[in-house]
Motif scaffolding. Structure first.
Motif, PDB file in Angstrom:
ATOM      1  N   MET A 266       1.354  -3.194  -6.167  1.00 37.63           N
ATOM      2  CA  MET A 266       1.516  -1.829  -5.672  1.00 37.63           C
ATOM      3  C   MET A 266       0.152  -1.141  -5.719  1.00 37.63           C
ATOM      4  O   MET A 266      -0.439  -0.996  -6.791  1.00 37.63           O
ATOM      5  CB  MET A 266       2.523  -1.053  -6.533  1.00 37.63           C
ATOM      6  CG  MET A 266       3.840  -1.786  -6.788  1.00 37.63           C
ATOM      7  SD  MET A 266       4.756  -2.233  -5.300  1.00 37.63           S
ATOM      8  CE  MET A 266       5.277  -0.621  -4.739  1.00 37.63           C
ATOM      9  N   VAL A 267      -0.363  -0.742  -4.547  1.00 34.87           N
ATOM     10  CA  VAL A 267      -1.718  -0.200  -4.447  1.00 34.87           C
ATOM     11  C   VAL A 267      -1.664   1.265  -4.018  1.00 34.87           C
ATOM     12  O   VAL A 267      -1.235   1.569  -2.904  1.00 34.87           O
ATOM     13  CB  VAL A 267      -2.570  -1.009  -3.446  1.00 34.87           C
ATOM     14  CG1 VAL A 267      -3.977  -0.423  -3.334  1.00 34.87           C
ATOM     15  CG2 VAL A 267      -2.628  -2.479  -3.843  1.00 34.87           C
TER      16      VAL A 267
ATOM     17  N   PHE B 174       0.849  -1.183   0.000  1.00 31.64           N
ATOM     18  CA  PHE B 174       0.000   0.000   0.000  1.00 31.64           C
ATOM     19  C   PHE B 174       0.886   1.234   0.000  1.00 31.64           C
ATOM     20  O   PHE B 174       1.719   1.404   0.895  1.00 31.64           O
ATOM     21  CB  PHE B 174      -0.911   0.006   1.228  1.00 31.64           C
ATOM     22  CG  PHE B 174      -2.165  -0.802   1.054  1.00 31.64           C
ATOM     23  CD1 PHE B 174      -3.391  -0.182   0.947  1.00 31.64           C
ATOM     24  CD2 PHE B 174      -2.112  -2.188   0.996  1.00 31.64           C
ATOM     25  CE1 PHE B 174      -4.551  -0.931   0.775  1.00 31.64           C
ATOM     26  CE2 PHE B 174      -3.253  -2.942   0.826  1.00 31.64           C
ATOM     27  CZ  PHE B 174      -4.484  -2.309   0.714  1.00 31.64           C
ATOM     28  N   LEU B 175       0.717   2.074  -1.005  1.00 29.66           N
ATOM     29  CA  LEU B 175       1.466   3.321  -1.119  1.00 29.66           C
ATOM     30  C   LEU B 175       0.565   4.454  -0.654  1.00 29.66           C
ATOM     31  O   LEU B 175      -0.521   4.657  -1.196  1.00 29.66           O
ATOM     32  CB  LEU B 175       1.895   3.555  -2.564  1.00 29.66           C
ATOM     33  CG  LEU B 175       2.780   2.462  -3.162  1.00 29.66           C
ATOM     34  CD1 LEU B 175       2.944   2.673  -4.656  1.00 29.66           C
ATOM     35  CD2 LEU B 175       4.122   2.437  -2.467  1.00 29.66           C
TER      36      LEU B 175
ATOM     37  N   TYR C 238      -2.025  -0.671  -9.032  1.00 29.89           N
ATOM     38  CA  TYR C 238      -3.438  -0.325  -8.894  1.00 29.89           C
ATOM     39  C   TYR C 238      -3.569   1.129  -8.460  1.00 29.89           C
ATOM     40  O   TYR C 238      -2.804   1.605  -7.629  1.00 29.89           O
ATOM     41  CB  TYR C 238      -4.118  -1.186  -7.820  1.00 29.89           C
ATOM     42  CG  TYR C 238      -3.962  -2.659  -8.018  1.00 29.89           C
ATOM     43  CD1 TYR C 238      -4.971  -3.416  -8.593  1.00 29.89           C
ATOM     44  CD2 TYR C 238      -2.802  -3.314  -7.610  1.00 29.89           C
ATOM     45  CE1 TYR C 238      -4.827  -4.788  -8.763  1.00 29.89           C
ATOM     46  CE2 TYR C 238      -2.651  -4.686  -7.782  1.00 29.89           C
ATOM     47  CZ  TYR C 238      -3.666  -5.413  -8.359  1.00 29.89           C
ATOM     48  OH  TYR C 238      -3.520  -6.762  -8.526  1.00 29.89           O
ATOM     49  N   ASP C 239      -4.576   1.804  -8.982  1.00 29.06           N
ATOM     50  CA  ASP C 239      -4.952   3.131  -8.509  1.00 29.06           C
ATOM     51  C   ASP C 239      -6.419   3.041  -8.105  1.00 29.06           C
ATOM     52  O   ASP C 239      -7.300   2.947  -8.947  1.00 29.06           O
ATOM     53  CB  ASP C 239      -4.756   4.177  -9.610  1.00 29.06           C
ATOM     54  CG  ASP C 239      -5.005   5.595  -9.110  1.00 29.06           C
ATOM     55  OD1 ASP C 239      -5.840   5.777  -8.200  1.00 29.06           O
ATOM     56  OD2 ASP C 239      -4.378   6.521  -9.626  1.00 29.06           O
ATOM     57  N   LEU C 240      -6.658   3.055  -6.803  1.00 24.68           N
ATOM     58  CA  LEU C 240      -8.011   2.849  -6.286  1.00 24.68           C
ATOM     59  C   LEU C 240      -8.635   4.148  -5.791  1.00 24.68           C
ATOM     60  O   LEU C 240      -9.532   4.142  -4.954  1.00 24.68           O
ATOM     61  CB  LEU C 240      -7.981   1.812  -5.156  1.00 24.68           C
ATOM     62  CG  LEU C 240      -7.354   0.463  -5.528  1.00 24.68           C
ATOM     63  CD1 LEU C 240      -7.445  -0.505  -4.364  1.00 24.68           C
ATOM     64  CD2 LEU C 240      -7.996  -0.121  -6.775  1.00 24.68           C
TER      65      LEU C 240
ATOM     66  N   SER D 247       0.491   5.706 -13.803  1.00 25.57           N
ATOM     67  CA  SER D 247      -0.568   5.433 -12.836  1.00 25.57           C
ATOM     68  C   SER D 247      -1.803   4.931 -13.579  1.00 25.57           C
ATOM     69  O   SER D 247      -2.245   5.556 -14.537  1.00 25.57           O
ATOM     70  CB  SER D 247      -0.902   6.693 -12.046  1.00 25.57           C
ATOM     71  OG  SER D 247      -1.905   6.408 -11.098  1.00 25.57           O
ATOM     72  N   PRO D 248      -2.367   3.823 -13.136  1.00 22.16           N
ATOM     73  CA  PRO D 248      -3.545   3.262 -13.817  1.00 22.16           C
ATOM     74  C   PRO D 248      -4.831   3.945 -13.384  1.00 22.16           C
ATOM     75  O   PRO D 248      -5.807   3.307 -13.000  1.00 22.16           O
ATOM     76  CB  PRO D 248      -3.506   1.799 -13.396  1.00 22.16           C
ATOM     77  CG  PRO D 248      -2.854   1.820 -12.061  1.00 22.16           C
ATOM     78  CD  PRO D 248      -1.870   2.951 -12.093  1.00 22.16           C
ATOM     79  N   THR D 249      -4.869   5.274 -13.446  1.00 21.78           N
ATOM     80  CA  THR D 249      -5.995   6.044 -12.933  1.00 21.78           C
ATOM     81  C   THR D 249      -7.319   5.623 -13.553  1.00 21.78           C
ATOM     82  O   THR D 249      -8.306   5.480 -12.849  1.00 21.78           O
ATOM     83  CB  THR D 249      -5.760   7.553 -13.179  1.00 21.78           C
ATOM     84  OG1 THR D 249      -4.517   7.900 -12.569  1.00 21.78           O
ATOM     85  CG2 THR D 249      -6.864   8.386 -12.581  1.00 21.78           C
TER      86      THR D 249
END
Length: 140
Positions: free
Chosen positions: A103-104, A29-30, A77-79, A57-59
């Protein structure tokens, strides 16, 4: 918990520490404000894994998958604004079963707590700006 201060040119120090301490299969978690350097750290990790091409970034796609030259996978992941329930309903939870580092960015506390409760290796990296770069607080 480990705190490391690093500038952009010193990101290899963070990557080296992570390689030594983070299991081969882990969810990272970033955490940090906008423009703190979450994607930049993921890019440094990807470069170390021999991943060529642009790492962004997978926005809008929520997830990007990369295969390193060493055969290890990296998932990004970009949540942002995605609630825990939505994440689960979309079936993204099953992605964490794949081997590699996940990588979240912008993961919720609810998701982190759930993943820890079911036995995943979860690492948190808090990124904070400082005078000479960033302070990376790494907790596993």
């Amino acid at each position: 918990m480990k705190k490391i201060e690093a500038s952009l040119k010193d990101l290899h120090k963070i990557v080296a520490y992570l390689k030594e301490t983070v299991p081969d299969n882990a969810i990272v978690f970033l955490s940090g404000d906008l423009a703190a350097g979450k994607t930049t750290l993921t890019q440094a990790i990807a470069k170390d894994k021999g991943i060529v091409g642009e790492v962004t970034s997978p926005t809008f796609s929520l997830q990007q998958c990369y295969e390193g030259s060493d055969g290890e996978n990296l998932y990004h992941y970009d949540l942002y604004r995605l609630e825990h329930e939505e994440f689960m309903q979309m079936g993204l939870f099953e992605e964490f079963e794949k081997s590699g580092w996940h990588m979240v960015e912008w993961g919720s506390d609810a998701l982190k707590g759930f993943l820890e409760s079911v036995g995943y290796n979860v690492v948190t990296i808090e990124i904070e700006p400082c005078e000479n770069g960033r302070i990376y607080t790494i907790e596993s």
